[in-house]
Design a protein around this motif. Structure first.
Motif, mmCIF file in Angstrom:
data_model
loop_
_atom_site.group_PDB
_atom_site.id
_atom_site.type_symbol
_atom_site.label_atom_id
_atom_site.label_comp_id
_atom_site.label_asym_id
_atom_site.label_seq_id
_atom_site.Cartn_x
_atom_site.Cartn_y
_atom_site.Cartn_z
ATOM 1 N N LEU A 51 -0.956 -1.574 2.547
ATOM 2 C CA LEU A 51 -0.014 -2.268 1.664
ATOM 3 C C LEU A 51 0.382 -1.392 0.486
ATOM 4 C CD1 LEU A 51 -1.609 -5.846 1.680
ATOM 5 C CD2 LEU A 51 0.209 -4.940 3.135
ATOM 6 N N GLY A 52 -0.554 -0.582 0.000
ATOM 7 C CA GLY A 52 -0.227 0.332 -1.090
ATOM 8 C C GLY A 52 0.802 1.370 -0.683
ATOM 9 N N LEU A 53 0.709 1.865 0.558
ATOM 10 C CA LEU A 53 1.687 2.838 1.038
ATOM 11 C C LEU A 53 3.049 2.188 1.261
ATOM 12 C CD1 LEU A 53 -0.451 4.969 3.521
ATOM 13 C CD2 LEU A 53 0.317 5.577 1.212
ATOM 14 N N MET A 54 3.057 0.901 1.608
ATOM 15 C CA MET A 54 4.336 0.192 1.699
ATOM 16 C C MET A 54 5.002 0.133 0.320
ATOM 17 S SD MET A 54 3.613 -3.037 4.216
ATOM 18 C CE MET A 54 3.239 -2.820 5.961
ATOM 19 N N LEU A 55 4.196 -0.136 -0.700
ATOM 20 C CA LEU A 55 4.725 -0.164 -2.063
ATOM 21 C C LEU A 55 5.233 1.209 -2.476
ATOM 22 C CD1 LEU A 55 4.958 -2.198 -4.487
ATOM 23 C CD2 LEU A 55 2.885 -1.123 -5.382
ATOM 24 N N ASP A 56 4.533 2.245 -2.055
ATOM 25 C CA ASP A 56 4.966 3.613 -2.362
ATOM 26 C C ASP A 56 6.335 3.892 -1.747
ATOM 27 O OD1 ASP A 56 4.394 6.485 -3.231
ATOM 28 O OD2 ASP A 56 4.749 6.718 -1.077
ATOM 29 N N ARG A 57 6.576 3.344 -0.568
ATOM 30 C CA ARG A 57 7.889 3.531 0.059
ATOM 31 C C ARG A 57 8.979 2.882 -0.796
ATOM 32 N NH1 ARG A 57 9.711 3.261 6.281
ATOM 33 N NH2 ARG A 57 11.870 2.632 6.007
ATOM 34 N N ALA A 58 8.689 1.713 -1.362
ATOM 35 C CA ALA A 58 9.660 1.051 -2.245
ATOM 36 C C ALA A 58 9.928 1.901 -3.477
ATOM 37 C CB ALA A 58 9.151 -0.331 -2.641
ATOM 38 N N TYR A 59 8.884 2.539 -3.985
ATOM 39 C CA TYR A 59 9.089 3.433 -5.134
ATOM 40 C C TYR A 59 10.015 4.585 -4.757
ATOM 41 C CZ TYR A 59 8.269 6.818 -8.836
ATOM 42 O OH TYR A 59 8.454 7.709 -9.865
ATOM 43 N N GLY A 60 9.814 5.144 -3.558
ATOM 44 C CA GLY A 60 10.666 6.239 -3.110
ATOM 45 C C GLY A 60 12.130 5.845 -3.031
ATOM 46 N N LEU A 61 12.390 4.622 -2.566
ATOM 47 C CA LEU A 61 13.768 4.145 -2.490
ATOM 48 C C LEU A 61 14.354 3.916 -3.880
ATOM 49 C CD1 LEU A 61 13.485 1.646 0.509
ATOM 50 C CD2 LEU A 61 14.536 3.911 0.508
ATOM 51 N N ARG A 111 -4.843 -3.087 -7.599
ATOM 52 C CA ARG A 111 -5.260 -2.187 -6.515
ATOM 53 C C ARG A 111 -4.061 -1.562 -5.805
ATOM 54 N NH1 ARG A 111 -10.651 -4.497 -3.464
ATOM 55 N NH2 ARG A 111 -11.985 -4.533 -5.303
ATOM 56 N N LEU A 112 -2.998 -2.338 -5.633
ATOM 57 C CA LEU A 112 -1.783 -1.768 -5.050
ATOM 58 C C LEU A 112 -1.219 -0.688 -5.965
ATOM 59 C CD1 LEU A 112 -0.017 -5.015 -3.764
ATOM 60 C CD2 LEU A 112 -1.154 -3.274 -2.377
ATOM 61 N N GLY A 113 -1.250 -0.971 -7.265
ATOM 62 C CA GLY A 113 -0.782 0.013 -8.235
ATOM 63 C C GLY A 113 -1.625 1.274 -8.234
ATOM 64 N N HIS A 114 -2.915 1.123 -7.954
ATOM 65 C CA HIS A 114 -3.798 2.290 -7.908
ATOM 66 C C HIS A 114 -3.404 3.223 -6.764
ATOM 67 C CE1 HIS A 114 -7.393 4.726 -8.304
ATOM 68 N NE2 HIS A 114 -7.632 4.548 -7.019
ATOM 69 N N VAL A 115 -3.040 2.651 -5.609
ATOM 70 C CA VAL A 115 -2.596 3.475 -4.487
ATOM 71 C C VAL A 115 -1.311 4.214 -4.863
ATOM 72 C CG1 VAL A 115 -1.803 3.478 -2.080
ATOM 73 C CG2 VAL A 115 -3.669 1.961 -2.776
ATOM 74 N N LEU A 116 -0.368 3.488 -5.462
ATOM 75 C CA LEU A 116 0.891 4.103 -5.875
ATOM 76 C C LEU A 116 0.640 5.187 -6.918
ATOM 77 C CD1 LEU A 116 3.970 4.231 -5.859
ATOM 78 C CD2 LEU A 116 3.992 2.322 -7.485
#
Length: 284
Positions: free
Chosen positions: A107-117, A175-180
């Motif tokens: 889920l953290g990597l999914m959020l990272d994809r949103a950041y990339g966009l 925790r999601l923010g930590h992955v990002l």
């Protein structure tokens, strides 16, 4: 079986990618998709939001909430990684309510994809602005093109109440923010706290959510000195401070907007211009 055949079989097993249980379908797979512990068949079912239809909240379909809301807010926009469908409801439920930590990285990597966009979107907008401006002759001669890369300065997770923290044992947004943060090298500070417990928002109407969230968040007094110290380390202190609020699900936006207000006040107190956006895992 000959000794050579046995040796070849063992070598094949050693060289073959290990089988893992897919987090979506539960079947054993070789993890052939870019997403960790997701099989290639299930990876194509992820409802990515590639181009949001609403440029304010990032929704993938028509959005009546943003068109009818006239309330002023310091929040510039929200972007979400995926649409909140049955697949995502199950994934987030496993993580958020059942405490299955295997889902954290996925889920953290999914959020990272949103950041990339979001990053790519901001850089495109910047290039459009530059093309529409008449550049200074000296700057043009020197090859100055303005800022061509966009980067957030700080991640701020939406806090959970004490009751939710005891119930779940963790703050899913943090925790999601930590992955990002780990992926992008952007610091995360838990600047906010909840002033009161608002109960589960998923069972409430839009009006009830909006009412519940008024003054539901404040700056944690214990974090003010840390924030002030962090400001001193910024490489470009004259540029607007880019803050991203992180959460798991965006429904009406009442939670995100309520978080943005104390962050705006904190920036004003510190004499810093601020741009506040949000990233959420899913948009309902």
């Amino acid at each position: 079986m000959s000794m050579l055949s046995q040796w070849l079989r063992k070598a094949e097993l050693l060289l073959a990618p290990p089988l893992t249980r897919c987090l979506i379908c539960g079947k054993n797979s070789k993890g052939s998709s870019p997403l960790p512990e997701v099989c290639s068949n299930c990876a194509v079912t992820i409802p990515w939001i590639q181009v949001p239809r609403c440029t304010t909240c990032g929704r993938h379909v028509g959005c009546p909430d943003c068109t009818r809301s006239n309330e002023p807010t310091p929040l510039i926009c929200n972007r979400s990684a995926v649409a909140y469908n049955e697949v995502m409801r199950e994934l987030i439920g496993q993580y958020k309510y059942r405490g299955n930590e295997r889902y954290t990285l996925l889920l953290g990597l999914m959020l990272d994809r949103a950041y990339g966009l979001l990053k790519a979107e901001q850089e495109r907008e910047r290039q459009v602005q530059l093309k529409g401006q008449k550049r200074n002759t000296l700057f043009s001669y020197l090859g100055y093109k303005g800022e061509d890369t966009w980067r957030a300065d700080l991640l701020v997770p939406v806090p959970v109440s004490g009751a939710r923290l005891v119930e779940r044992g963790f703050n899913q947004a943090e925790r999601l923010g930590h992955v990002l943060s780990s992926c992008r090298g952007i610091p995360q500070l838990a600047l906010l706290l909840r002033t009161h417990h608002t109960g589960k928002q998923s069972f409430k109407s839009r009006a009830e959510r909006l009412s519940d969230m008024k003054h539901a968040f404040a700056i944690d007094p214990g974090m003010k000195d840390r924030f002030a110290g962090w400001l001193q380390t910024r490489l470009n202190p004259n540029a607007p401070l880019r803050i991203i609020i992180v959460d798991d699900i965006y429904t009406t936006g009442s939670t995100i907007r309520a978080c943005a207000e104390p962050l705006q006040r904190l920036a004003d107190e510190c004499g810093v211009a601020v741009e506040i956006r949000s990233l959420t895992l899913a948009r309902s």
